[in-house]
Design a protein around this motif. Structure first.
Motif, short mmCIF file in Angstrom:
data_model
loop_
_atom_site.label_atom_id
_atom_site.label_comp_id
_atom_site.label_asym_id
_atom_site.label_seq_id
_atom_site.Cartn_x
_atom_site.Cartn_y
_atom_site.Cartn_z
N LEU A 1 3.18 50.71 -2.90
CA LEU A 1 1.74 50.75 -2.61
C LEU A 1 1.54 50.56 -1.11
O LEU A 1 2.00 49.56 -0.53
CB LEU A 1 1.02 49.63 -3.38
CG LEU A 1 -0.46 49.43 -3.08
CD1 LEU A 1 -1.27 50.64 -3.56
CD2 LEU A 1 -0.98 48.17 -3.79
N ASN A 2 0.88 51.55 -0.50
CA ASN A 2 0.55 51.44 0.92
C ASN A 2 -0.74 50.61 1.02
O ASN A 2 -1.80 51.04 0.58
CB ASN A 2 0.35 52.85 1.49
CG ASN A 2 0.07 52.83 2.97
OD1 ASN A 2 -0.57 51.91 3.48
ND2 ASN A 2 0.55 53.85 3.67
N LEU A 3 -0.62 49.41 1.60
CA LEU A 3 -1.77 48.50 1.60
C LEU A 3 -2.85 48.93 2.60
O LEU A 3 -3.97 48.43 2.54
CB LEU A 3 -1.32 47.06 1.87
CG LEU A 3 -0.48 46.44 0.75
CD1 LEU A 3 0.10 45.11 1.17
CD2 LEU A 3 -1.29 46.26 -0.52
N ASN A 4 -2.51 49.85 3.50
CA ASN A 4 -3.53 50.35 4.44
C ASN A 4 -4.37 51.44 3.80
O ASN A 4 -5.59 51.44 3.91
CB ASN A 4 -2.87 50.92 5.69
CG ASN A 4 -2.24 49.84 6.52
OD1 ASN A 4 -1.59 48.95 5.98
ND2 ASN A 4 -2.41 49.89 7.82
N THR A 5 -3.67 52.36 3.11
CA THR A 5 -4.41 53.49 2.54
C THR A 5 -4.67 53.32 1.05
O THR A 5 -5.43 54.09 0.46
CB THR A 5 -3.60 54.79 2.72
OG1 THR A 5 -2.36 54.62 2.01
CG2 THR A 5 -3.28 55.07 4.18
N MET A 6 -4.01 52.32 0.44
CA MET A 6 -4.04 52.08 -1.01
C MET A 6 -3.50 53.29 -1.79
O MET A 6 -3.86 53.53 -2.93
CB MET A 6 -5.45 51.71 -1.51
CG MET A 6 -5.92 50.38 -1.01
SD MET A 6 -4.69 49.05 -1.22
CE MET A 6 -5.01 48.55 -2.89
N GLU B 1 7.12 42.82 -3.31
CA GLU B 1 7.27 42.19 -2.01
C GLU B 1 6.57 43.06 -0.97
O GLU B 1 6.52 44.28 -1.13
CB GLU B 1 8.77 42.11 -1.67
CG GLU B 1 9.12 40.79 -1.07
CD GLU B 1 10.63 40.65 -0.88
OE1 GLU B 1 11.02 39.78 -0.15
OE2 GLU B 1 11.38 41.45 -1.47
N THR B 2 6.05 42.44 0.07
CA THR B 2 5.35 43.21 1.10
C THR B 2 6.25 43.37 2.33
O THR B 2 6.89 42.41 2.77
CB THR B 2 4.05 42.49 1.50
OG1 THR B 2 3.35 42.20 0.32
CG2 THR B 2 3.19 43.34 2.40
N HIS B 3 6.32 44.61 2.85
CA HIS B 3 7.12 44.91 4.05
C HIS B 3 6.26 45.70 5.01
O HIS B 3 5.26 46.29 4.62
CB HIS B 3 8.29 45.85 3.74
CG HIS B 3 9.15 45.40 2.62
ND1 HIS B 3 10.27 44.66 2.82
CD2 HIS B 3 9.05 45.60 1.27
CE1 HIS B 3 10.84 44.42 1.64
NE2 HIS B 3 10.11 44.98 0.69
N MET B 4 6.73 45.78 6.27
CA MET B 4 6.14 46.75 7.20
C MET B 4 6.99 48.00 7.06
O MET B 4 8.20 47.91 6.87
CB MET B 4 6.25 46.26 8.65
CG MET B 4 5.25 45.20 9.05
SD MET B 4 3.57 45.50 8.50
CE MET B 4 2.92 46.44 9.84
N ASP B 5 6.37 49.19 7.14
CA ASP B 5 7.19 50.41 7.04
C ASP B 5 7.96 50.62 8.34
O ASP B 5 7.77 49.89 9.32
CB ASP B 5 6.35 51.63 6.64
CG ASP B 5 5.38 52.03 7.72
OD1 ASP B 5 5.36 51.38 8.77
OD2 ASP B 5 4.62 52.99 7.49
N SER B 6 8.86 51.63 8.35
CA SER B 6 9.81 51.78 9.45
C SER B 6 9.15 51.94 10.81
O SER B 6 9.66 51.45 11.82
CB SER B 6 10.76 52.94 9.17
OG SER B 6 10.00 54.04 8.75
N ASP B 7 7.97 52.60 10.90
CA ASP B 7 7.34 52.73 12.21
C ASP B 7 6.37 51.57 12.50
O ASP B 7 5.63 51.60 13.48
CB ASP B 7 6.66 54.11 12.38
CG ASP B 7 5.67 54.39 11.26
OD1 ASP B 7 5.35 53.44 10.52
OD2 ASP B 7 5.23 55.55 11.14
N GLY B 8 6.40 50.56 11.68
CA GLY B 8 5.62 49.35 11.95
C GLY B 8 4.11 49.53 11.85
O GLY B 8 3.35 48.69 12.33
N LYS B 9 3.65 50.62 11.25
CA LYS B 9 2.20 50.88 11.21
C LYS B 9 1.56 50.42 9.89
O LYS B 9 0.44 49.93 9.88
CB LYS B 9 1.94 52.38 11.39
CG LYS B 9 2.07 52.81 12.83
CD LYS B 9 1.64 54.26 12.96
CE LYS B 9 1.93 54.76 14.36
NZ LYS B 9 2.22 56.17 14.39
#
Ligand code: ADP
Length: 653
Positions: free
Chosen positions: A316-321, A394-402
């Motif tokens: 789940l992308n927490l920025n775009t849902m 678990e929550t992570h930052m994606d590879s480009d940190g965005k």
């Protein structure tokens, strides 16, 4: 010849790049010939023709070195008109110094041998650029016949020369590129069925040049049998102009290994549009195909593993849902594939309303704090039933940190949950039935003592006071005695029943033997009733022998007891096996049992026929049921009132 063909192949391979250059060269030659003809035909058109063709003409006196030029010759050399006796010296200054020796040699040959000459040389232009010239000359005699003259033409071939040079460079580059990228170039003469392969084609097909016969069939014969029809159809469709030739197929090397080839080609046509040649390239995609296959395979095994374990995974992308799910996730949630931007809402709508608040908190914690979570919740299925699911993430930052990404698994634990519930219910039941058994045991044991006292005293009273009591008192005493005897029987039965679970070890039991013993024990009943008993062969199986005997005895004595009046009992005992389960059958032609009583009779103290007519305790079948259950089997009855009953039970071996 080969190299010329390949030059052309490269040309065509780089067709769009070089096409225009080739066309201009052809035009050039044509113009050259035209100009030469015009020189002969008309002096007046000479200059114009020479200009058009960029061809100059000259005449050189080999004795005096006097030189005369046409107008175009001056134009080509970028020189002003010059007297004939000065021109030779002056024009030498314009010729590239490196080419002077070659020029002199040509003149020497003309002078000494009287032979015609062909030479190439460069001219240095006023702006410093270089022109390439091609000269041709013939020796002839001067009009007075005294001197040898050289007459000829000079053609400005700079454009062609440059085109050739750049063509050579590009061809070399292309060759290097195709070799480096392991791309094979091929050229198929459609009209004459001639197939030419450039060197790297052979390594793509694993064959030697000498083994290649150079026709269409030589290619077709190495294609995988399953792909050959499709490949042929692609070629034909391209030739017919229906589609681009852009395809893939497998080839089989002489060592039988299979290689995946990708192919593209251009079809060349004549003026009428008829296909004349196909020029194309091939390259090997085996590695990427294999990688693709292994990705598909590992995806499949992951999917299978997830299916088996009932575990899905999600992101789940927490920025775009936006959310993505594995196939098993879809299966667990009973949802059709849904676009990523709609999936989270679809998911939320499937969560049990009582669990949605927790979900929202988990997501907002993920957005604000990150970290991990375990979310045990319910899912409302399409049929309204409930599934129990454990989500972990678990929550992570994606590879480009965005983007903040939440990743995790979901597991359907409905079965485990139900099993746990059943287990705990079973455990409660077991402890309850243990309690009951203990109670029944203690009660029956303790009750028997005062009962025996009552029974004994009633008998004593009866004995001692015989004749001293009136009729009523005697009758009352008899009843007390009968009732206490019956109660004793009941208590004994209950005691046996409660002791039953305390069984020992399984033994090999020959049911035929047991049945004979039972028949012997019930001999009196059998004789009195004149019953006809048929016993079919019975199995030898692993069981508790005493309990099995008790089981047979109860069923047989019931079959005799519940017979119809005036009818000879017909009883049949048999057993058959299916997939490791023995099913026994005790059939009689007795009074039968009403449909509504079929379940009841297996409970304690249930008697569904008149007790005064058919004596008994109502414990026998409950006892039978308990014995069958000890052997992990079932017991049931099929019956038609007034026709008879068939008692069945199964024993697992
Ligand atoms: P009982 O001591 O009365 O035989 P059981 O537990 O053995 O007690 O049987 C329960 C009841 O089931 C019986 O009272 C009878 O009504 C019915 N029953 C059992 N066996 C048969 C049979 N073969 N035919 C008809 N009724 C039967």
């Amino acid at each position: 010849m080969q190299s010329v063909t390949f030059l052309t192949s490269y040309l065509t391979a780089a067709m769009l790049t070089f096409g225009f250059l080739l066309m201009s060269y052809d035009r050039y030659i044509t113009q050259h010939e035209l100009a030469e003809e015009q020189i002969i035909q008309s002096e007046a058109r000479l200059n114009e023709a020479q200009k058009l063709a960029k061809i100059g003409s000259w005449e050189f006196d080999l004795q005096t070195n006097e030189l005369t030029w046409s107008k175009e010759q001056y134009h080509i050399f970028e020189m002003e008109e010059t007297p004939a006796d000065k021109l030779y010296e002056l024009c030498r200054t314009k010729i590239h110094p490196d080419d002077i020796p070659q020029m002199d040699e040509a003149i020497r040959i003309g002078r000494e041998k009287g032979e015609g000459v062909i030479y190439e040389h460069r001219v240095i232009c006023k702006d410093g650029s270089i022109k390439h010239l091609l000269g041709k000359g013939e020796v002839f005699k001067s009009t007075d016949g005294k001197r040898n003259m050289l007459r000829g033409t000079v053609q400005d071939v700079t454009e062609r020369k440059l085109a050739e040079e750049s063509l050579h460079i590009i061809t070399q580059r292309l060759k290097q590129a195709t070799e480096g990228a392991k791309i094979g170039v091929w050229d198929f003469d459609v009209v004459n069925n001639v197939l030419i392969w450039e060197e790297s084609m052979f390594s793509l097909y694993g064959i030697k040049r000498e083994d290649f016969t150079g026709e269409y069939n030589a290619w077709e014969s190495v294609i995988h049998p399953d792909d050959v029809d499709a490949a042929n159809e692609e070629v034909l469709a391209a030739i017919r102009g229906e589609s681009e030739f852009d395809t893939g197929f497998r080839v089989i090397w002489p060592d039988q290994s299979v290689h995946y080839i990708k192919a593209r080609a251009t079809v060349l046509r004549d003026k009428t549009g008829k296909a004349t040649r196909m020029v194309g390239i091939n390259w090997d995609i085996t590695d990427s195909k294999k990688a693709e296959e292994s990705v598909i395979k590992s995806e499949k095994s992951l999917n299978d593993a997830q299916k088996l374990a009932k575990v899905g995974n999600w992101e789940l992308n927490l920025n775009t849902m936006e959310q993505t799910w594995s196939r098993e996730h879809y299966r667990i949630f009973e949802l059709e594939e849904t676009p990523a931007d709609e999936l989270y809402e679809a998911y939320r709508s499937k969560i049990h309303p009582g669990d949605v608040e927790t979900l929202d908190k988990i997501v907002s914690d993920g957005i604000n704090k990150g970290g991990s979570f375990v979310f045990e919740h319910r899912v409302v299925c399409n049929d309204g039933s409930i599934k129990f699911v454990i989500g972990k993430g678990e929550t992570h930052m994606d590879s480009d940190g965005k983007n903040k990404i939440m990743r995790g698994t979901v597991q359907d634990v409905t079965e485990q949950k139900k099993a746990a519930e059943t287990n705990s219910k079973y455990a409660i039941l077991q402890s309850k039935s243990k309690e009951m058994e203990q109670f029944a045991y203690i009660a029956s044991h303790d009750l028997r003592e005062p009962l025996l006292t009552i029974k004994n005293y009633a008998e004593l009273f009866e004995e001692e006071y015989t004749g001293k009591l009136d009729e009523d008192a005697t009758e009352y005493l008899k009843r007390i005695s009968r009732a206490s005897s019956r109660m004793d029987e009941l208590i004994k039965g209950l005691l046996d029943y409660s002791r039953l679970s305390k069984v020992k070890e399984l033994q090999q039991v020959d049911c035929n033997k047991i049945m004979s013993e039972v028949l012997a024990d019930l001999n009196l009943q059998l004789q009195n009733s004149e019953a006809k008993i048929e016993v079919k062969p019975l199995p030898v199986l692993s069981a508790y022998p005493l309990e099995m005997k008790q089981l047979f005895q109860n069923l047989l004595s019931n079959a005799i007891k519940f017979r119809k009046k005036e009818t000879i009992p017909q009883i049949c005992i048999s057993a058959e096996t299916l997939k490791g389960v023995w099913t026994f059958q005790f059939s009689d032609n007795g009074i039968g049992i009403e449909e509504a009583d079929k379940e009841k009779i297996f409970s304690l103290f249930q008697q569904v026929h008149n007790r005064n007519e058919y004596a008994g305790s109502g414990i026998g079948l409950a006892y039978c049921k308990k014995i069958v259950e000890l052997h992990h089997g079932n017991i049931w009855v099929e019956s038609v009132p007034e026709k008879g009953s068939s008692f069945y039970f199964t024993i697992l071996t």
